[in-house]
Design a protein around this motif. Structure first.
Motif, mmCIF file in Angstrom:
data_model
loop_
_atom_site.group_PDB
_atom_site.id
_atom_site.type_symbol
_atom_site.label_atom_id
_atom_site.label_comp_id
_atom_site.label_asym_id
_atom_site.label_seq_id
_atom_site.Cartn_x
_atom_site.Cartn_y
_atom_site.Cartn_z
ATOM 1 N N CYS A 71 0.811 -1.229 0.000
ATOM 2 C CA CYS A 71 0.000 0.000 0.000
ATOM 3 C C CYS A 71 0.838 1.271 0.000
ATOM 4 N N ASP A 72 2.173 1.102 0.032
ATOM 5 C CA ASP A 72 3.115 2.236 0.047
ATOM 6 C C ASP A 72 3.027 3.078 1.320
ATOM 7 N N GLY A 73 2.337 2.575 2.339
ATOM 8 C CA GLY A 73 2.291 3.291 3.614
ATOM 9 C C GLY A 73 3.663 3.315 4.267
ATOM 10 N N GLU A 74 4.074 4.479 4.764
ATOM 11 C CA GLU A 74 5.376 4.635 5.413
ATOM 12 C C GLU A 74 5.244 4.308 6.905
ATOM 13 N N HIS A 75 6.153 3.480 7.397
ATOM 14 C CA HIS A 75 6.072 3.069 8.798
ATOM 15 C C HIS A 75 7.459 2.999 9.426
ATOM 16 N N LEU A 76 7.549 3.410 10.674
ATOM 17 C CA LEU A 76 8.772 3.301 11.445
ATOM 18 C C LEU A 76 8.657 2.022 12.266
ATOM 19 N N ILE A 77 9.455 1.031 11.899
ATOM 20 C CA ILE A 77 9.380 -0.289 12.519
ATOM 21 C C ILE A 77 10.474 -0.443 13.561
ATOM 22 N N SER A 78 10.089 -0.794 14.774
ATOM 23 C CA SER A 78 11.064 -0.997 15.842
ATOM 24 C C SER A 78 11.871 -2.270 15.606
ATOM 25 N N LEU A 79 13.180 -2.143 15.806
ATOM 26 C CA LEU A 79 14.066 -3.305 15.747
ATOM 27 C C LEU A 79 14.586 -3.656 17.136
ATOM 28 N N ASP A 80 13.896 -3.144 18.137
ATOM 29 C CA ASP A 80 14.232 -3.441 19.530
ATOM 30 C C ASP A 80 13.543 -4.754 19.916
ATOM 31 N N PRO A 81 14.305 -5.787 20.258
ATOM 32 C CA PRO A 81 13.700 -7.084 20.592
ATOM 33 C C PRO A 81 12.649 -7.005 21.694
ATOM 34 N N ALA A 82 12.713 -5.974 22.520
ATOM 35 C CA ALA A 82 11.771 -5.859 23.634
ATOM 36 C C ALA A 82 10.381 -5.421 23.199
ATOM 37 N N ASP A 83 10.295 -4.728 22.048
ATOM 38 C CA ASP A 83 8.971 -4.218 21.659
ATOM 39 C C ASP A 83 8.721 -4.218 20.156
ATOM 40 N N SER A 84 9.439 -5.034 19.420
ATOM 41 C CA SER A 84 9.275 -5.043 17.966
ATOM 42 C C SER A 84 8.097 -5.914 17.536
ATOM 43 N N SER A 108 25.541 -9.653 21.910
ATOM 44 C CA SER A 108 24.253 -10.342 21.878
ATOM 45 C C SER A 108 23.112 -9.406 21.493
ATOM 46 N N GLU A 109 23.226 -8.112 21.838
ATOM 47 C CA GLU A 109 22.176 -7.166 21.491
ATOM 48 C C GLU A 109 22.085 -6.957 19.985
ATOM 49 N N VAL A 110 23.232 -6.979 19.323
ATOM 50 C CA VAL A 110 23.252 -6.883 17.861
ATOM 51 C C VAL A 110 22.664 -8.156 17.264
ATOM 52 N N ALA A 111 23.099 -9.282 17.788
ATOM 53 C CA ALA A 111 22.601 -10.576 17.293
ATOM 54 C C ALA A 111 21.089 -10.671 17.420
ATOM 55 N N ALA A 112 20.529 -10.121 18.500
ATOM 56 C CA ALA A 112 19.081 -10.187 18.708
ATOM 57 C C ALA A 112 18.316 -9.313 17.729
ATOM 58 N N SER A 113 18.956 -8.247 17.232
ATOM 59 C CA SER A 113 18.282 -7.333 16.303
ATOM 60 C C SER A 113 18.351 -7.797 14.855
ATOM 61 N N VAL A 114 19.373 -8.585 14.527
ATOM 62 C CA VAL A 114 19.545 -9.027 13.136
ATOM 63 C C VAL A 114 18.309 -9.757 12.596
ATOM 64 N N PRO A 115 17.726 -10.725 13.318
ATOM 65 C CA PRO A 115 16.551 -11.420 12.779
ATOM 66 C C PRO A 115 15.347 -10.498 12.591
ATOM 67 N N LEU A 116 15.316 -9.377 13.309
ATOM 68 C CA LEU A 116 14.210 -8.436 13.151
ATOM 69 C C LEU A 116 14.379 -7.633 11.864
ATOM 70 N N LEU A 117 15.620 -7.253 11.556
ATOM 71 C CA LEU A 117 15.883 -6.518 10.324
ATOM 72 C C LEU A 117 15.551 -7.367 9.097
ATOM 73 N N PHE A 118 15.693 -8.683 9.246
ATOM 74 C CA PHE A 118 15.429 -9.589 8.122
ATOM 75 C C PHE A 118 14.134 -10.385 8.311
ATOM 76 N N GLY A 119 13.290 -9.931 9.242
ATOM 77 C CA GLY A 119 12.038 -10.633 9.515
ATOM 78 C C GLY A 119 10.851 -10.095 8.743
ATOM 79 N N ARG A 120 9.641 -10.497 9.173
ATOM 80 C CA ARG A 120 8.411 -10.103 8.489
ATOM 81 C C ARG A 120 7.484 -9.400 9.471
#
Length: 199
Positions: A132-145, A169-181
Motif C-alpha cells: 500500500c506504500d504506507g510509510e512506517h517506522l518499525i522498531s528493531l528493539d527485541p523488547a517491543d518489535s 548479543s544485542e546486535v545478534a538479537a536485532s539481526v533477525p528483526l531486520l530480516f524478519g516479516r
C-alpha cells in the motif's frame, strides 16, 4: 603539514573530522572521494586496530560509491582484510561493531547493507509497505518489535552468528528483526522488512 598528513600522523586528530565532512554526506561519498582509497589503505595499515576503526568505516562508504571499483581493487582488498581483522579482534563497542560490518559490506559493493546496516544500531527502520506504500517506522528493539524474526537469508545468518561469536548479543538479537516479516499497520499485509528496504 597538509590536512591528510595531520590525519595520518594522529588517529585522534581533529583533522579526521574535516576529512569525514569533506568526503561524505549522509552516508554518501562525494564525487572524487575514491582518490582517497590508496591513502586510506596506507594509513589504516599503519594504525593499531583500535585506531583504524573510524577510518575503515569511512573507507567502506568511499569504496561503495567509487565509480571505478576495479581501478582500486588492490586498495579495496587490503581495506577489506583490515576490516575483517578488526572484526575478528573485537570492536570497541556494539555500535562500532555494526559500523565495521557495514564497512565490510560497503567494501564488497553491497549497495543496500553497505549503507543501511547501521539501522541495527538505530533500533528502528523507516520502511514503505510494498502493498500500500504506507510509510512506517518499525522498531528493531527485541523488547517491543512487532516483527516476526527470521534468519532465512544467508547474510542474516552470518551476521547473527558473527555477532554472537563477538559477544554482541544485542546486535545478534536485532539481526533477525531486520530480516524478519511484519504486518503492515495500514493495510494488514505481511511484508519482509529487508525486502522493503531494498525496493
Amino acid at each position: 603539514m597538509t590536512l591528510l598528513d595531520e590525519a595520518a600522523a594522529d588517529p585522534r586528530s581533529p583533522a579526521w573530522d574535516v576529512v569525514w565532512n569533506d568526503t561524505c554526506d549522509q552516508g554518501y561519498a562525494n564525487a572524487g572521494s575514491e582518490r582517497l582509497l590508496p591513502w586510506l589503505a596506507r594509513v589504516c595499515a599503519g594504525f593499531t586496530p583500535a585506531d583504524r576503526e573510524r577510518p575503515l568505516v569511512l573507507a567502506g562508504f568511499v569504496a561503495l560509491d567509487a565509480p571505478d571499483r576495479p581501478g582500486f581493487a588492490d586498495e579495496i582488498t587490503a581495506l577489506r582484510l583490515l576490516t575483517r581483522e578488526n572484526l575478528e579482534a573485537g570492536a570497541s563497542d556494539a555500535r562500532m561493531y555494526v559500523y565495521l560490518q557495514q564497512a565490510l559490506l560497503g567494501l564488497d559493493g553491497d549497495e543496500t547493507w553497505g549503507r543501511s546496516l547501521d539501522l541495527l544500531s538505530d533500533g528502528e527502520a523507516d520502511v514503505a509497505c510494498p502493498h500500500c506504500d504506507g510509510e512506517h517506522l518499525i522498531s528493531l528493539d527485541p523488547a517491543d518489535s512487532p516483527v516476526v524474526p527470521a534468519l532465512t537469508v544467508p547474510l542474516a545468518a552470518r551476521l547473527h552468528r558473527e555477532a554472537l561469536a563477538a559477544g554482541f548479543s544485542e546486535v545478534a538479537a536485532s539481526v533477525p528483526l531486520l530480516f524478519g516479516r511484519v504486518d503492515c499497520p495500514s493495510c494488514g499485509a505481511v511484508f519482509d522488512v529487508a525486502g522493503a528496504l531494498t525496493r
